[in-house]
Design a protein around this motif. Structure first.
Motif, PDB file in Angstrom:
ATOM      1  N   PHE A 199      33.876  31.718  26.688  1.00  0.00           N
ATOM      2  CA  PHE A 199      34.749  32.818  26.109  1.00  0.00           C
ATOM      3  C   PHE A 199      35.798  33.385  26.775  1.00  0.00           C
ATOM      4  CE2 PHE A 199      34.630  37.465  25.062  1.00  0.00           C
ATOM      5  CZ  PHE A 199      34.600  37.420  23.696  1.00  0.00           C
ATOM      6  N   LYS A 200      35.875  33.329  28.205  1.00  0.00           N
ATOM      7  CA  LYS A 200      37.360  33.560  28.890  1.00  0.00           C
ATOM      8  C   LYS A 200      38.369  32.802  28.503  1.00  0.00           C
ATOM      9  CE  LYS A 200      39.908  33.096  32.646  1.00  0.00           C
ATOM     10  NZ  LYS A 200      40.653  31.717  32.951  1.00  0.00           N
ATOM     11  N   GLU A 201      38.173  31.439  28.130  1.00  0.00           N
ATOM     12  CA  GLU A 201      39.037  30.815  27.779  1.00  0.00           C
ATOM     13  C   GLU A 201      39.528  31.046  26.202  1.00  0.00           C
ATOM     14  OE1 GLU A 201      39.937  25.785  27.321  1.00  0.00           O
ATOM     15  OE2 GLU A 201      38.092  26.399  27.927  1.00  0.00           O
ATOM     16  N   LEU A 202      38.630  31.593  25.465  1.00  0.00           N
ATOM     17  CA  LEU A 202      38.885  31.971  24.082  1.00  0.00           C
ATOM     18  C   LEU A 202      40.053  33.279  24.080  1.00  0.00           C
ATOM     19  CD1 LEU A 202      35.496  31.575  22.518  1.00  0.00           C
ATOM     20  CD2 LEU A 202      37.591  30.064  22.116  1.00  0.00           C
ATOM     21  N   VAL A 203      39.548  34.229  25.325  1.00  0.00           N
ATOM     22  CA  VAL A 203      40.412  35.391  25.330  1.00  0.00           C
ATOM     23  C   VAL A 203      41.801  34.875  26.049  1.00  0.00           C
ATOM     24  CG1 VAL A 203      40.804  37.481  26.780  1.00  0.00           C
ATOM     25  CG2 VAL A 203      38.379  36.887  25.925  1.00  0.00           C
ATOM     26  N   ASP A 204      41.949  33.797  26.689  1.00  0.00           N
ATOM     27  CA  ASP A 204      43.250  33.611  27.101  1.00  0.00           C
ATOM     28  C   ASP A 204      44.156  32.872  25.873  1.00  0.00           C
ATOM     29  OD1 ASP A 204      42.534  34.384  29.677  1.00  0.00           O
ATOM     30  OD2 ASP A 204      41.997  32.298  30.384  1.00  0.00           O
ATOM     31  N   LEU A 205      43.400  32.178  25.137  1.00  0.00           N
ATOM     32  CA  LEU A 205      44.005  31.273  24.010  1.00  0.00           C
ATOM     33  C   LEU A 205      44.500  32.307  23.185  1.00  0.00           C
ATOM     34  CD1 LEU A 205      41.964  28.179  23.255  1.00  0.00           C
ATOM     35  CD2 LEU A 205      44.318  28.297  24.129  1.00  0.00           C
ATOM     36  N   THR A 206      43.893  33.556  22.685  1.00  0.00           N
ATOM     37  CA  THR A 206      44.245  34.373  21.882  1.00  0.00           C
ATOM     38  C   THR A 206      45.163  35.634  21.904  1.00  0.00           C
ATOM     39  OG1 THR A 206      42.106  35.348  21.997  1.00  0.00           O
ATOM     40  CG2 THR A 206      42.205  34.019  20.192  1.00  0.00           C
ATOM     41  N   ASN A 271      44.978  34.495  12.291  1.00  0.00           N
ATOM     42  CA  ASN A 271      44.323  33.211  12.673  1.00  0.00           C
ATOM     43  C   ASN A 271      42.900  33.290  12.889  1.00  0.00           C
ATOM     44  OD1 ASN A 271      43.419  31.228  14.598  1.00  0.00           O
ATOM     45  ND2 ASN A 271      45.250  30.647  14.281  1.00  0.00           N
ATOM     46  N   PRO A 272      41.959  32.604  12.205  1.00  0.00           N
ATOM     47  CA  PRO A 272      40.359  32.627  12.178  1.00  0.00           C
ATOM     48  C   PRO A 272      40.052  32.754  13.795  1.00  0.00           C
ATOM     49  CG  PRO A 272      40.950  30.902  10.550  1.00  0.00           C
ATOM     50  CD  PRO A 272      42.329  31.402  11.403  1.00  0.00           C
ATOM     51  N   LEU A 273      40.619  32.037  14.670  1.00  0.00           N
ATOM     52  CA  LEU A 273      40.115  31.962  16.171  1.00  0.00           C
ATOM     53  C   LEU A 273      40.484  33.531  16.677  1.00  0.00           C
ATOM     54  CD1 LEU A 273      38.754  30.620  18.400  1.00  0.00           C
ATOM     55  CD2 LEU A 273      41.016  29.870  19.154  1.00  0.00           C
ATOM     56  N   ASN A 274      41.629  33.909  16.253  1.00  0.00           N
ATOM     57  CA  ASN A 274      42.076  35.386  16.834  1.00  0.00           C
ATOM     58  C   ASN A 274      41.119  36.174  16.226  1.00  0.00           C
ATOM     59  OD1 ASN A 274      43.381  38.227  16.743  1.00  0.00           O
ATOM     60  ND2 ASN A 274      44.997  36.662  18.178  1.00  0.00           N
ATOM     61  N   LYS A 275      40.693  36.197  15.010  1.00  0.00           N
ATOM     62  CA  LYS A 275      39.723  37.071  14.504  1.00  0.00           C
ATOM     63  C   LYS A 275      38.518  37.063  15.132  1.00  0.00           C
ATOM     64  CE  LYS A 275      41.576  38.113   9.687  1.00  0.00           C
ATOM     65  NZ  LYS A 275      41.154  37.853   8.054  1.00  0.00           N
ATOM     66  N   TYR A 276      38.011  35.905  15.352  1.00  0.00           N
ATOM     67  CA  TYR A 276      36.538  35.457  16.075  1.00  0.00           C
ATOM     68  C   TYR A 276      36.591  36.100  17.181  1.00  0.00           C
ATOM     69  CZ  TYR A 276      32.948  33.545  18.561  1.00  0.00           C
ATOM     70  OH  TYR A 276      31.765  33.418  19.356  1.00  0.00           O
ATOM     71  N   VAL A 277      37.632  36.095  18.096  1.00  0.00           N
ATOM     72  CA  VAL A 277      37.735  36.775  19.564  1.00  0.00           C
ATOM     73  C   VAL A 277      37.759  38.277  19.312  1.00  0.00           C
ATOM     74  CG1 VAL A 277      38.896  36.976  21.694  1.00  0.00           C
ATOM     75  CG2 VAL A 277      38.555  34.532  20.630  1.00  0.00           C
ATOM     76  N   SER A 278      38.672  38.923  18.580  1.00  0.00           N
ATOM     77  CA  SER A 278      38.932  40.323  18.352  1.00  0.00           C
ATOM     78  C   SER A 278      37.742  40.928  17.800  1.00  0.00           C
ATOM     79  CB  SER A 278      40.229  40.497  17.389  1.00  0.00           C
ATOM     80  OG  SER A 278      40.101  40.069  16.287  1.00  0.00           O
ATOM     81  N   TYR A 279      36.925  40.171  17.172  1.00  0.00           N
ATOM     82  CA  TYR A 279      35.532  40.711  16.424  1.00  0.00           C
ATOM     83  C   TYR A 279      34.668  41.049  17.684  1.00  0.00           C
ATOM     84  CZ  TYR A 279      31.623  40.844  13.430  1.00  0.00           C
ATOM     85  OH  TYR A 279      30.586  41.407  12.682  1.00  0.00           O
ATOM     86  N   HIS A 280      34.682  40.508  18.781  1.00  0.00           N
ATOM     87  CA  HIS A 280      33.870  40.566  19.800  1.00  0.00           C
ATOM     88  C   HIS A 280      34.290  41.889  20.724  1.00  0.00           C
ATOM     89  CE1 HIS A 280      32.465  36.815  18.485  1.00  0.00           C
ATOM     90  NE2 HIS A 280      31.465  37.020  19.345  1.00  0.00           N
TER      91      HIS A 280
END
Length: 538
Positions: A199-206, A271-280
């Protein structure tokens, strides 16, 4: 002048001096002004009289030059560690004695354990953040665990061993251990726990790292003077184990699940990945207790996430709160761990990878003070224990979700946030005890961006505090998405100060989105505003 009046004036002068001293200075200015009332004792003297339990904390108070401050005729809530807890703290910080602490260190430690201007009793505790900020401008968190009153913790680390010890100038809660002041941000929490590494890696990427690691945002006021805004966040975190159970073993698996092209712009909000992370993520702090603050008779609500027009559903179940409960299948998301306190918010861990979810219509309470930038600019936001009324007047550059146009344009003091103290009757009875006030001038207007609302039909009502006035004043019109929904509302009334509700008709939204409300001033007089309520219509 009688003696009681002299004491009252002297106490007021001392208290005003303390307010200027406590935050900005470590010098104890009140060494010769200890306050006592009859046989009762103020906080510091009580602790000194019970040296078998608190003598070491008294030493900390004295080292901080704040011992006599806590004997003033004021109001405090003080969380006090027992001697054994102070000894454990000294050992953990490699200090041989309190004398080895600097005055500055001791003062910060005391202030972290102190809530000024409020009596927060045990009955007010909930599972989550204490609303009243401590003297370092932080929330402290209460954690109820299995074991009843013997298993209640502060900041998740220090157990309460005694509650509601009454002093003449406030309340003492006795705790087992010294609280180490929080410095970890939401991002620091993600970084520290290896089982949250994906999850931390996803935060970094987005691109959300910067927000989640920031405590204060530097900006300037209208005169160019530097000021600090403090934004807070809520993160619903997924562990590596939970991802694995869902068949997601790394970034590539998640990209395929979300149908995202590898190497695309993950920082783009669309971007769907950005939406996924910001949804959290939520752009305000919501402890577990805050998540369960439903409207009267309600058991569910939808929360605006940081993903545009995407909602997180919170529901009450027999075992507590759940997220994104499917009304057809009954499936939902549970909390694994909650209320992990951070310097700039709170973290909750969930037991599902939590993809985007489309909730059903629910009642929506659109509170017109419920915006992150209002909270960031208000020092007494939703404080329920004010000793005096609090007002904050905004300038146009301080808010982003609220705009206005006054007549004339240079009109001062147009929009004000007001938080009321308990003695102010119906004004205090407002939702979260606060409201907005606007004096726009004739034909001036104020405009608000709504939270995301699920598509469908709704009955709309407006709730406001109505001041008593001999003539009709505060006359205004309501315009929602460029359509007039109420042509003429009179804010004042001629009977008494009271809170009123006006039905504004029925609206239908054809898509799940946010909306724009404009309130147009017809007479230029005071407009007071609490919230709009949207009730689903079958």
């Amino acid at each position: 002048m009688n003696t009681k009046k002299q004491i009252w004036i002297w106490g007021l002068l001392i208290f005003l001096g303390w307010m200027l001293t406590l935050v900005s200075s470590c010098k104890d200015a009140f060494e010769n002004n200890t306050y006592t009332a009859y046989e009762e004792t103020p906080i510091a003297l009580y602790l000194k009289n019970n040296e078998d339990k608190y003598s070491l904390w008294v030493e900390v108070l004295q080292k901080a030059n704040l011992y006599n401050t806590l004997n003033l005729d004021a109001i405090y809530t003080h969380f006090v560690p027992v001697n054994e807890g102070v000894e454990r703290y000294l050992k953990a910080t490699n200090l041989g004695a309190i004398s080895e602490m600097s005055e500055e260190q001791a003062a910060y430690l005391v202030r972290y354990h102190l809530i000024p201007n409020a009596k927060v009793e045990f009955a007010q505790f909930q599972s989550g953040a204490i609303n009243e900020l401590n003297a370092t401008d932080d929330n402290l968190f209460v954690d109820f665990r299995n074991g009843g009153l013997e298993a209640v913790y502060l900041n998740g680390v220090s157990r309460f061993n005694s509650y509601d010890i009454k002093a003449t100038n406030g309340i003492i809660h006795s705790i087992d251990d010294v609280l180490v002041p929080l410095v970890e941000t939401v991002y620091d929490r993600l970084q520290a726990k290896q089982h949250w590494s994906l999850f931390k890696e996803l935060v970094d990427l987005t691109g959300y790292k910067e927000r989640l690691e920031t405590v204060y945002t530097e900006t300037t006021d209208p005169l160019g003077n530097p000021i600090q805004q403090r934004f807070k966040y809520t993160a619903f975190v997924v562990s590596n184990e939970t991802y694995t159970k869902a068949g997601i073993h790394g970034i590539q698996d998640l990209l395929e699940r979300l149908e995202v092209s590898a190497g695309s712009d993950y920082t783009n909000p669309d971007n769907p990945l950005n939406k996924y992370v910001s949804y959290h993520l939520l752009d305000q702090q919501r402890s577990y207790a805050d998540l369960g603050k439903f409207s009267e008779n309600g058991t569910k609500m939808n929360l605006q996430t940081m993903a545009p027009n995407e909602l997180l559903k919170v529901s009450e179940s027999g075992a507590g709160l759940v997220l994104n409960e499917d009304v057809e299948t009954g499936e939902s998301i549970a909390f694994v761990e909650m209320n992990i306190a951070c310097k700039n918010g709170v973290v909750h861990e969930v037991n599902n990878w939590m993809p985007l979810f489309s909730p059903e219509q629910v009642q929506v309470i659109w509170e017109l003070t419920d915006y992150p930038d209002i909270e960031a600019n208000v020092s007494q936001y939703r404080n329920s224990n004010l000793g005096s009324q609090y007002n904050k007047t905004f300038t146009a550059n301080e808010l982003t979700n609220i705009t206005w146009s006054a007549r004339p344009e240079y009109k001062p003091n147009v929009v004000t946030y007001r938080n009321n103290r308990p003695s102010e009757g119906n004004w205090y009875a407002l939702l979260n005890h606060d409201h907005l006030r606007a004096e726009l001038g004739e034909s001036g207007w104020i405009e608000f961006k709504s939270p995301t609302i699920v598509k469908g039909r709704y009955k709309v009502s407006f709730v406001w505090p109505s001041p008593k006035h001999s003539a009709h004043t505060g006359i205004c019109a309501f315009i929602l998405d460029n359509e007039i929904i109420h042509a003429r509302l009179v804010i004042s009334n001629s009977r008494e100060e009271r809170n009123l509700t006006q039905a504004m008709g029925t609206v239908e939204f054809t898509e799940t989105a946010d909306h724009t409300l404009r309130i147009l001033s017809l007479d230029g007089r005071l407009i007071t505003m609490d919230y709009l309520q949207f009730d689903p219509v079958e």
